[in-house]
Design a protein around this motif. Structure first.
Motif, short mmCIF file in Angstrom:
data_model
loop_
_atom_site.label_atom_id
_atom_site.label_comp_id
_atom_site.label_asym_id
_atom_site.label_seq_id
_atom_site.Cartn_x
_atom_site.Cartn_y
_atom_site.Cartn_z
N UNK A 2 -15.75 -2.78 -13.45
CA UNK A 2 -14.24 -2.77 -12.58
C UNK A 2 -14.31 -1.76 -11.26
N UNK A 3 -14.39 -2.75 -10.47
CA UNK A 3 -14.66 -2.13 -8.95
C UNK A 3 -13.36 -1.49 -8.43
N UNK A 4 -13.50 -0.59 -7.75
CA UNK A 4 -12.28 0.26 -7.26
C UNK A 4 -11.73 -0.79 -6.23
N UNK A 5 -10.25 -0.82 -6.06
CA UNK A 5 -9.50 -1.47 -5.39
C UNK A 5 -9.42 -1.15 -3.85
N UNK A 6 -9.68 -1.63 -3.05
CA UNK A 6 -9.47 -1.30 -1.29
C UNK A 6 -8.44 -2.30 -0.74
N UNK A 7 -7.69 -1.68 0.04
CA UNK A 7 -6.70 -2.66 0.51
C UNK A 7 -6.38 -2.01 2.20
N UNK A 8 -6.38 -2.86 3.11
CA UNK A 8 -5.87 -2.40 4.55
C UNK A 8 -5.04 -3.62 4.98
N UNK A 9 -4.24 -3.34 6.11
CA UNK A 9 -3.62 -4.16 6.71
C UNK A 9 -3.43 -4.10 8.23
N UNK A 10 -3.51 -5.19 8.79
CA UNK A 10 -3.41 -4.97 10.32
C UNK A 10 -2.29 -5.83 10.83
N UNK A 11 -1.56 -5.12 11.95
CA UNK A 11 -0.34 -5.77 12.30
C UNK A 11 -0.72 -6.82 13.46
N UNK A 12 -0.29 -8.12 13.43
CA UNK A 12 -0.68 -9.03 14.33
C UNK A 12 0.36 -8.86 15.72
N UNK A 136 0.21 -1.37 -0.53
CA UNK A 136 -0.61 -0.79 -1.11
C UNK A 136 -0.65 -0.82 -2.83
N UNK A 137 0.72 -0.39 -3.24
CA UNK A 137 0.92 -0.33 -4.73
C UNK A 137 0.81 -1.74 -5.40
N UNK A 138 1.11 -2.71 -4.73
CA UNK A 138 1.28 -4.02 -5.39
C UNK A 138 -0.04 -4.53 -6.00
N UNK A 139 -1.12 -3.99 -5.24
CA UNK A 139 -2.33 -4.30 -6.02
C UNK A 139 -2.97 -3.11 -6.55
N UNK A 140 -2.34 -2.02 -6.73
CA UNK A 140 -2.82 -0.90 -7.25
C UNK A 140 -3.92 -0.24 -6.48
N UNK A 141 -3.96 -0.41 -5.31
CA UNK A 141 -5.19 0.06 -4.49
C UNK A 141 -5.30 1.66 -4.59
N UNK A 142 -6.50 1.81 -4.61
CA UNK A 142 -6.75 3.57 -4.55
C UNK A 142 -7.66 3.95 -3.28
N UNK A 143 -8.12 2.91 -2.79
CA UNK A 143 -8.89 3.19 -1.32
C UNK A 143 -8.25 2.61 -0.13
N UNK A 144 -7.65 3.13 0.82
CA UNK A 144 -7.04 2.50 1.82
C UNK A 144 -7.68 2.70 3.24
#
Ligand code: ADP
Ligand code: TRP
Length: 334
Positions: A2-12, A136-144
């Motif tokens: 189970x890999x840790x979940x990374x998430x980031x967003x960029x505004x267009x 972030x929380x919707x995918x339970x990401x831990x690393x942002x």
């Protein structure tokens, strides 16, 4: 496994530039090998400051195409558009009940934005950190992976997650800002004024969509001075910035030659020729940007393929989001 979940967003909100590439996207591309990655285009967030959506649709597609052109692999990472995942909006609603007006009003980004658009201090702007927490929380990401300016938003995301867990049951892990490696590069504007940015001086910002001539012109105009006045001088930040860019775009030999020229220069004996350095950097940067620009342009023209990629990203993101939302609904509503 189970890999840790990374998430980031960029505004267009504009064209992606070298600061975004070296400060963010380059890391995303490394992370996709080691983590379970979600990257998305934050188009709902754009509405808080850019209510006119004429340009938004194209910008969303461009950001998706540019991310892929830079090496993001949609078989490895999930790449999607925020508004394609309605589950985020529902989680935002629940989190909004746990966010207090006072704390939202105190955030630096809210205060800055309220100051810069006094006629449009909308509720979306106030609750921007709540939507970001939902992302972030919707995918339970831990690393942002985000820049320094986002630390406060992440702290708020942890606060909302904690309040939720405390009240309704332990659903969310705590997310933290994350830098791959650790040093975060900052690319300065070519005019030496602040960082390269979507909204600052466009003539001093190198965009991934710039054509060869534009790149050349911008680099040749970059701020320099009359050269070092002692050997092994400390580089002024705008000169260091050119060396940083060179270290990314040019060969090691080239960088070394100009480093040596710089270090050997002194008052009355200035060996380094910034004109030559900029000419070399311009050509190397053209070679660096060109394949990205061309691949992104091809993809934007291939409407069917791009639609397919966006749809696939949305499906994968919704898959993960709906699992979390199901638990959230159960925890809150029974
Ligand atoms: P902009 O300031 O151009 O609007 P954003 O704030 O949307 O850029 O940032 C998107 C990502 O790119 C963030 O992770 C941010 O840290 C990174 N980034 C933006 N500008 C730079 C820069 N000049 N140097 C390094 N990283 C940057
Ligand atoms: N607020 C971020 C920025 O301005 C963009 C963003 C929106 C984001 N949602 C996010 C970043 C979730 C990380 C995680 O750059």
């Amino acid at each position: 496994m189970n890999k840790e979940i990374v998430l980031s967003g960029i505004r267009p909100t504009g064209f992606l530039h070298l600061g975004n590439y070296f400060g963010a996207m380059r890391n995303y591309i490394k992370m996709q090998e080691d983590y379970n990655c979600y990257f998305f285009v934050a188009n709902w967030h754009s509405l808080t400051t850019h209510p006119d959506t004429k340009e938004l649709k194209n910008a969303v597609r461009r950001v998706i195409a540019e991310n892929i052109a830079c090496g993001l692999n949609t078989d490895k990472a999930v790449l999607y558009v925020q508004s394609d995942v309605p589950e985020i909006a529902e989680l935002y609603l629940y989190l909004n009940m746990l966010a207090y007006k006072g704390e939202l009003e105190k955030t630096t980004t809210f205060k800055d934005k309220a100051r810069s658009q006094p006629d449009n201090v909308n509720a979306g702007l106030l609750t921007y950190p709540v939507l970001q927490a939902a992302d972030i929380l919707i995918h339970r990401a831990v690393k942002v992976p985000v820049g320094k300016d986002q630390e406060q938003n992440l702290e708020m995301a942890r606060n909302f997650a904690q309040r939720f867990n405390h009240r309704y049951g332990d659903i969310f892990p705590m997310p933290f800002a994350f830098n791959y490696g650790n040093e975060l590069v900052k690319i300065l504007s070519l005019d030496g004024n602040g960082k390269m940015s979507k909204s600052e001086n466009q003539l001093a910002t190198l965009y991934l969509a710039d054509d060869d001539d534009t790149i050349r012109k911008k680099i040749l105009k970059a701020k320099t001075d009359s050269g070092p006045t002692e050997t092994n001088a400390i580089k002024p930040d705008y000169i260091q910035n050119l060396f940083t860019l060179m270290s990314f775009a040019s060969s090691e030999d080239t960088v070394q030659k100009f480093e040596e020229d710089f270090n050997k220069s002194s008052s009355g004996n200035c060996i380094i020729r910034y004109g030559d350095m900029k000419k070399q950097l311009a050509e190397d940067m053209i070679n660096f940007i060109k394949p990205i620009r061309e691949k992104a342009a091809d993809l934007q023209q291939n409407t069917d393929l791009l639609n397919k990629i966006i749809k696939q990203g949305a499906d994968k993101a919704r898959d993960s989001a709906s699992q979390t939302l199901q638990q959230v609904r159960k925890a809150v509503l029974g």
